[in-house]
Design an enzyme around this catalytic site. Structure first.
Site, mmCIF file in Angstrom:
data_model
loop_
_atom_site.group_PDB
_atom_site.id
_atom_site.type_symbol
_atom_site.label_atom_id
_atom_site.label_comp_id
_atom_site.label_asym_id
_atom_site.label_seq_id
_atom_site.Cartn_x
_atom_site.Cartn_y
_atom_site.Cartn_z
ATOM 1 N N GLY A 136 40.697 39.208 43.205
ATOM 2 C CA GLY A 136 39.183 39.596 43.045
ATOM 3 C C GLY A 136 38.943 40.706 42.247
ATOM 4 O O GLY A 136 37.765 40.988 41.630
ATOM 5 N N ASP A 137 40.129 41.870 42.290
ATOM 6 C CA ASP A 137 39.954 42.796 41.579
ATOM 7 C C ASP A 137 39.865 42.836 40.251
ATOM 8 O O ASP A 137 39.111 43.248 39.289
ATOM 9 C CB ASP A 137 41.261 43.949 41.893
ATOM 10 C CG ASP A 137 41.272 45.241 41.094
ATOM 11 O OD1 ASP A 137 40.497 45.824 40.857
ATOM 12 O OD2 ASP A 137 42.381 45.484 40.627
#
Length: 119
Positions: free
Chosen positions: A10-11
């Site tokens: 997700g980063d």
């Protein structure tokens, strides 16, 4: 996928969506980079976490909490620990949505995050 892996993915996804958003506004790369750094900061992402929480489904809220409750393996360099943990929750949500193929929902949530960002 476990919460740490979702946050890791997700980063990258959140960073990519931020860059696409800024470039679509016609910003040159160097200005987009400076602005992206403020948007993807732990402090900004923690603020987004709190602002969007009530707009999420119960399942999405669970993913946020799972990411937030991870035991950090590193220390936050430029943020409070609580902000860092909330940012990890937001990143886990983006990783989950991306991994699940829910790109349209991810874009909706990204828009919620960005629309109220103090730029």
């Amino acid at each position: 996928m476990n919460a740490a892996s979702l946050a890791y993915l997700g980063d990258a996804v959140f960073e990519l969506w931020t860059r696409k958003h800024l470039l679509s506004q016609g910003l040159p790369a160097h200005k987009a980079h400076k602005k992206a750094k403020t948007i993807v900061s732990a402090t900004a992402q923690a603020d987004m976490y709190h602002r969007i929480y009530e707009s999420l489904t119960p399942e999405e809220q669970t993913i946020l909490r799972r990411g937030r409750n991870l035991h950090p393996t590193t220390r936050a360099k430029n943020a409070e620990t609580t902000d860092y943990r909330h940012a990890t929750g937001l990143e886990a949500l983006f990783g989950y949505l991306y991994q699940s193929g829910e790109i349209a929902r991810m874009e909706e949530i990204f828009t919620l995050c960005i629309n109220d960002t103090k730029e």
